[in-house]
Scaffold this active site. Sequence first.
Site, PDB file in Angstrom:
ATOM      1  N   THR A  12      29.016  48.067  36.238  1.00 23.93           N
ATOM      2  CA  THR A  12      30.125  48.494  35.374  1.00 23.93           C
ATOM      3  C   THR A  12      29.772  48.298  33.908  1.00 23.93           C
ATOM      4  O   THR A  12      28.659  47.885  33.579  1.00 23.93           O
ATOM      5  CB  THR A  12      31.419  47.741  35.772  1.00 23.93           C
ATOM      6  N   ASN A  13      30.701  48.634  33.015  1.00 21.85           N
ATOM      7  CA  ASN A  13      30.512  48.484  31.578  1.00 21.85           C
ATOM      8  C   ASN A  13      31.526  47.496  31.030  1.00 21.85           C
ATOM      9  O   ASN A  13      32.585  47.311  31.625  1.00 21.85           O
ATOM     10  CB  ASN A  13      30.736  49.828  30.872  1.00 21.85           C
ATOM     11  N   VAL A  14      31.243  46.937  29.874  1.00 20.29           N
ATOM     12  CA  VAL A  14      32.202  46.054  29.206  1.00 20.29           C
ATOM     13  C   VAL A  14      33.254  46.925  28.524  1.00 20.29           C
ATOM     14  O   VAL A  14      32.938  47.684  27.609  1.00 20.29           O
ATOM     15  CB  VAL A  14      31.495  45.168  28.164  1.00 20.29           C
ATOM     16  N   SER A  15      34.485  46.885  29.014  1.00 18.52           N
ATOM     17  CA  SER A  15      35.581  47.642  28.409  1.00 18.52           C
ATOM     18  C   SER A  15      36.904  47.115  28.937  1.00 18.52           C
ATOM     19  O   SER A  15      37.121  47.080  30.151  1.00 18.52           O
ATOM     20  CB  SER A  15      35.456  49.134  28.770  1.00 18.52           C
TER      21      SER A  15
END
Length: 220
Positions: free
Chosen positions: A33-36
């Site tokens: 996943t991504n940091v958001s």
Amino acid sequence: LIAHFQPKVLAGRRVLITAGPTSEPIDPVRVLTNVSSGKMGYAIARAAREAGAEVTLVSGPTALAAPRGVRRVDVMTARDMLDAVMAGVPDADIFVAVAAVADWRVKEVSARKLKKTDGAPPALEFVQNPDILGTVAALPRPPYCVGFAAETEDLACHATEKRARKRVPLLVGNLAQEVLGRDDTTLVLYDDAGEHPLARLSKLAAARQLVAEIGRRAGS
Ligand code: CTP
Ligand code: CA
């Protein structure tokens, strides 16, 4: 009274927004996943709704509640997000891509939990995910498209390149280390005329300014 009537800046406009990260499975218990946090996209959804728009928010997994009056479509992967966006695009006048889409997914998702085997890490093979904003902007009659770019350095250079590559009229840049996970943000708008920095503001205040700018630019 009539003389003082000011129509809301996005009255009657239909706005489609992506927000949050995407989550790409590796095996049944692991994801990429991504940091958001989703805060910026949700703030834009709220601001667009306040400005009179009919808002659809296509959201990856976040801990946030949908703003009042906003229709939320929940997705996990980039491909799910693309499908939900393409379903919404024919009814959208404006598309704002705020999501931190995972650029890659694992080529073969394991049906079973991967196990540790004597210290040897698994060899994962990746494939690139579709570019959702690029796909929408390349449609024959695209909605007015707004992109985002979170960079760690050389913001103006990357943002200008990204705006040209994605062929969007407006690209909003920010520095990842100044905004990720925070409640305030510093946005810089990039358009045909160049670069327009906004002040450091709460994400909601910045979203309201951005929505006003979009309303001015998106025509009617
Ligand atoms: N975006 C998208 N689909 C993707 C990747 C990005 O819709 N698969 C959108 C983002 O929501 C954002 C814009 O494109 O509005 C720029 O995202 P970014 O990750 O900065 O651009 P990339 O083209 O993926 O370039 P890179 O990550 O290599 O900087
Ligand atoms: Ca990316």
